[in-house]
Design a protein around this motif. Structure first.
Motif, mmCIF file in Angstrom:
data_model
loop_
_atom_site.group_PDB
_atom_site.id
_atom_site.type_symbol
_atom_site.label_atom_id
_atom_site.label_comp_id
_atom_site.label_asym_id
_atom_site.label_seq_id
_atom_site.Cartn_x
_atom_site.Cartn_y
_atom_site.Cartn_z
ATOM 1 N N VAL A 44 -19.492 8.109 12.822
ATOM 2 C CA VAL A 44 -20.032 7.777 14.138
ATOM 3 C C VAL A 44 -19.724 8.927 15.089
ATOM 4 O O VAL A 44 -18.587 9.401 15.151
ATOM 5 C CB VAL A 44 -19.425 6.470 14.686
ATOM 6 C CG1 VAL A 44 -19.911 6.193 16.111
ATOM 7 C CG2 VAL A 44 -19.766 5.298 13.773
ATOM 8 N N ARG A 45 -20.737 9.365 15.809
ATOM 9 C CA ARG A 45 -20.550 10.394 16.836
ATOM 10 C C ARG A 45 -20.546 9.703 18.191
ATOM 11 O O ARG A 45 -21.516 9.039 18.569
ATOM 12 C CB ARG A 45 -21.681 11.433 16.774
ATOM 13 C CG ARG A 45 -21.593 12.467 17.900
ATOM 14 C CD ARG A 45 -22.564 13.620 17.674
ATOM 15 N NE ARG A 45 -23.956 13.214 17.748
ATOM 16 C CZ ARG A 45 -24.649 13.090 18.876
ATOM 17 N NH1 ARG A 45 -24.065 13.296 20.055
ATOM 18 N NH2 ARG A 45 -25.920 12.730 18.849
ATOM 19 N N PHE A 46 -19.462 9.862 18.916
ATOM 20 C CA PHE A 46 -19.338 9.249 20.237
ATOM 21 C C PHE A 46 -19.822 10.254 21.283
ATOM 22 O O PHE A 46 -19.299 11.362 21.395
ATOM 23 C CB PHE A 46 -17.892 8.839 20.496
ATOM 24 C CG PHE A 46 -17.455 7.688 19.630
ATOM 25 C CD1 PHE A 46 -17.715 6.383 20.014
ATOM 26 C CD2 PHE A 46 -16.822 7.914 18.419
ATOM 27 C CE1 PHE A 46 -17.340 5.312 19.212
ATOM 28 C CE2 PHE A 46 -16.439 6.862 17.611
ATOM 29 C CZ PHE A 46 -16.692 5.555 18.001
ATOM 30 N N SER A 47 -20.835 9.861 22.032
ATOM 31 C CA SER A 47 -21.478 10.788 22.964
ATOM 32 C C SER A 47 -20.810 10.834 24.328
ATOM 33 O O SER A 47 -21.100 11.737 25.124
ATOM 34 C CB SER A 47 -22.953 10.413 23.136
ATOM 35 O OG SER A 47 -23.087 9.094 23.658
ATOM 36 N N ARG A 48 -19.913 9.870 24.600
ATOM 37 C CA ARG A 48 -19.229 9.856 25.903
ATOM 38 C C ARG A 48 -17.735 9.621 25.685
ATOM 39 O O ARG A 48 -17.193 8.587 26.040
ATOM 40 C CB ARG A 48 -19.837 8.795 26.823
ATOM 41 C CG ARG A 48 -21.301 9.114 27.173
ATOM 42 C CD ARG A 48 -21.795 8.294 28.332
ATOM 43 N NE ARG A 48 -21.819 6.870 28.027
ATOM 44 C CZ ARG A 48 -22.236 5.933 28.870
ATOM 45 N NH1 ARG A 48 -22.668 6.266 30.077
ATOM 46 N NH2 ARG A 48 -22.232 4.661 28.520
ATOM 47 N N ALA A 49 -17.120 10.638 25.075
ATOM 48 C CA ALA A 49 -15.675 10.620 24.856
ATOM 49 C C ALA A 49 -15.011 11.494 25.905
ATOM 50 O O ALA A 49 -15.516 12.572 26.247
ATOM 51 C CB ALA A 49 -15.339 11.118 23.458
ATOM 52 N N TYR A 50 -13.855 11.053 26.402
ATOM 53 C CA TYR A 50 -13.177 11.756 27.494
ATOM 54 C C TYR A 50 -11.708 11.986 27.167
ATOM 55 O O TYR A 50 -11.021 11.109 26.648
ATOM 56 C CB TYR A 50 -13.300 10.964 28.798
ATOM 57 C CG TYR A 50 -14.704 11.005 29.341
ATOM 58 C CD1 TYR A 50 -15.125 12.063 30.133
ATOM 59 C CD2 TYR A 50 -15.619 10.003 29.017
ATOM 60 C CE1 TYR A 50 -16.427 12.127 30.615
ATOM 61 C CE2 TYR A 50 -16.925 10.064 29.488
ATOM 62 C CZ TYR A 50 -17.324 11.127 30.283
ATOM 63 O OH TYR A 50 -18.620 11.191 30.746
ATOM 64 N N THR A 51 -11.263 13.199 27.499
ATOM 65 C CA THR A 51 -9.846 13.505 27.430
ATOM 66 C C THR A 51 -9.146 12.918 28.651
ATOM 67 O O THR A 51 -9.773 12.693 29.695
ATOM 68 C CB THR A 51 -9.621 15.023 27.377
ATOM 69 O OG1 THR A 51 -8.221 15.285 27.254
ATOM 70 C CG2 THR A 51 -10.133 15.720 28.627
ATOM 71 N N GLN A 52 -7.836 12.689 28.520
ATOM 72 C CA GLN A 52 -7.079 12.150 29.650
ATOM 73 C C GLN A 52 -6.503 13.244 30.543
ATOM 74 O O GLN A 52 -6.010 12.965 31.630
ATOM 75 C CB GLN A 52 -5.961 11.243 29.141
ATOM 76 C CG GLN A 52 -6.383 9.796 28.944
ATOM 77 C CD GLN A 52 -7.619 9.632 28.097
ATOM 78 O OE1 GLN A 52 -7.566 9.764 26.896
ATOM 79 N NE2 GLN A 52 -8.760 9.379 28.734
ATOM 80 N N GLY A 53 -6.544 14.488 30.080
ATOM 81 C CA GLY A 53 -6.094 15.616 30.884
ATOM 82 C C GLY A 53 -6.816 16.858 30.437
ATOM 83 O O GLY A 53 -7.060 17.041 29.238
#
Length: 532
Positions: A44-53
């Motif tokens: 699965v490719r996640f298109s809206r992944a975010y780092t926390q820093g």
């Protein structure tokens, strides 16, 4: 519903400073990454992944603890993790899972706390490596400065280079991160003007190949013991210089136009645009020289992952290993008139995230793209879930992705969070006249909007549906006052939900509650009701 059997192993791959839009499976038209693309087709490719820093230390400590920056307190690089924080190895080792590192962590020893507590050398080593067995630690980036001499000489990669005949006081710099001039002189990769030249070091001894070789060594020498390997590449992080032939795979014609600077008079944004790296990357000649090399470094990682994936297939590990591919943060590369990554716009805070679960329960989602909001802190809960290990709801702030991989998720998060503390960015802090403890910015990314709150300044707001390039700041637009109020509410909700009671589990609280309910005596409590 019958639960699928646990996976046997985990391979946690992380690049450094890799933007998610610099992979072909994420839409880059010129940079082809076939092996990472094949992994996406198998998972699965996640298109809206975010780092926390958006810098290495805070982001990675969130990944290793499963907790937000405000919780683990590593606000910047070279800030040590509190000793009481549990990390990946602390959860996996008791279950007999060998938890090893090949590559970078950017972890800093908490020497003061260790000395105060009189911690012995063996325990100190484990704490220094934030819970990993350092099979090969390779943080890289040791400049020509006497203060780094001891670290350079003790680094495994330095010893490797010397064993292969590459000499000098700093072979890491002089060979792996330097080019050669017309008269044989060493041209430092720290200077971006040399980015179009190849390194002096042949590709087979370069950092990315060396790191992959050590990961292959680890995997092929394993017996029956299950393992979790954190394979953490130091590229495509600067210095921007690549070995041949990767230095010349791409040229100026493959460089995408810069996203123009946003229409905003926000003072913090303005201060960061005055940083030297931003000024440099605002020059088109810099972008046209550096970005092809950045692309070449990414392509080299992809080629090496092809080698690694073939080893997994040949050894049977492809069929029983959960594979996660991601990055710690992105890189502006001149977009928005910014360099580096110290701001909470998409180029820095958005990361690639691809997850392949080998079990049959994940077959229905293979090759799909999931647009739900996911975060770096979701990795650790995912590993525990996939390995069949107990969770830790009282500490972990991320969520397991397994229900998303298996198509069984019921609801999901409304917003993602990222943080940045620019107290360490002296030019911006002094330019803005901010005290050290008033330099925080916090992103709240909802389904449609991005809200960035600041200490001492108005918020910024972007409508990512109508303005995906984040060029139109709605932070002072009266028509969007209601939207800002909603996101202020999300921010307060998040702050209230941070996990502060970390020394007692939910199960223990339930157990104690049952004893109260049925009137059992408690040796560790005093029942005061009815006592005169």
């Amino acid at each position: 519903m019958t639960q699928p059997a646990p996976v046997r192993n985990v391979l946690y791959i992380m690049c450094d400073q890799l933007r998610r839009d610099y992979l072909s499976c994420y839409g880059h038209p010129h940079l082809h990454t076939p092996n990472i693309d094949r992994l996406a087709a198998a998972g699965v490719r996640f298109s809206r992944a975010y780092t926390q820093g958006t810098i290495c230390g805070p982001s990675r400590m969130s990944a290793y603890t499963g907790r937000y920056v405000s919780s683990h307190q590593v606000a910047w690089n070279s800030v040590p993790l509190p000793l009481e924080e549990l990390t990946l190895g602390d959860y996996l080792r008791p279950a007999g899972i060998r938890t090893a590192l090949v590559g970078k962590t950017h972890a800093t020893p908490n020497l003061q706390a260790q000395q105060q507590l009189g911690i012995d050398a063996d325990m100190a080593r484990q704490l220094d490596e934030v819970g990993f067995e350092a099979y090969v630690r390779h943080d890289g980036i040791y400049p020509d400065d006497p203060q780094f001499a001891d670290k350079r000489e003790s680094a495994p990669y330095t010893r490797y280079l010397r064993e292969h005949g590459y000499g000098g006081d700093n072979p890491w710099h002089d060979w792996a991160n330097a080019a050669q001039g017309e008269d044989g002189e060493v041209l430092s990769g720290w200077h971006m003007r040399h980015a179009d030249r190849p390194t002096r070091l042949p590709e087979q001894h370069s950092e990315t190949v060396y790191t992959t070789d050590r990961a292959i060594d680890f995997i092929t020498e394993q017996g029956e013991q299950p393992w979790c390997l954190h394979l953490s590449y130091i590229k495509p992080h600067w210095p921007y210089i690549a070995p041949a032939p990767y230095h010349a795979l791409y040229g100026a014609a493959q460089v995408l136009p810069a996203v123009p600077g946003g229409r905003s008079d926000h003072p913090v944004y303005g201060a960061f645009r005055q940083h030297q790296e931003s000024v440099n990357f605002s020059r088109e000649e810099v972008r046209l020289k550096v970005i092809p090399t950045y692309m070449g470094l990414i392509r080299q990682v992809d080629d090496q992952l092809g080698r690694l994936f073939e080893v997994l297939r040949r050894t049977g590990r492809w069929d029983d290993t959960l594979i996660v591919f991601t990055s710690d943060h992105g890189d502006f590369l001149g977009d928005h008139g910014l360099g580096e990554k110290e701001f909470l716009l998409e180029q820095a805070v958005g990361v690639p995230l691809i997850v392949r679960d080998p079990r049959g329960a994940a077959d229905t989602t293979r090759g799909t793209v999931d647009a739900r909001l996911v975060e770096t802190i979701d990795a650790l809960p995912t590993f525990l879930d996939a390995l069949g290990l107990p969770g830790a709801e009282h500490r972990l702030e991320g969520r397991s992705l397994v229900p998303l991989l298996h198509g069984t998720a019921q609801g999901w998060r409304e917003y993602a969070i990222a943080e940045y503390d620019y107290a360490f960015q002296t030019p911006a802090r002094e330019r803005l006249g901010q005290p050290i403890d008033r330099c925080r910015m916090t992103m709240v990314r909802s389904e449609r909007f991005k809200y960035i709150a600041y200490d001492g300044f108005r918020a910024q707001l972007f409508d990512l549906q109508e303005d995906p390039q984040e060029r139109h700041d709605l932070g002072d637009d009266p028509a969007h006052a209601g939207v800002r109020e909603v996101h202020q509410g999300y921010l307060l909700q998040w702050l209230r939900g941070l996990k502060r009671r970390t020394t007692i589990s939910h199960a223990e609280i339930e157990r104690r509650g049952e004893r109260f309910r049925y009137g059992e005596p408690q040796a560790d409590s005093v029942v005061k009701i009815g006592v005169w």
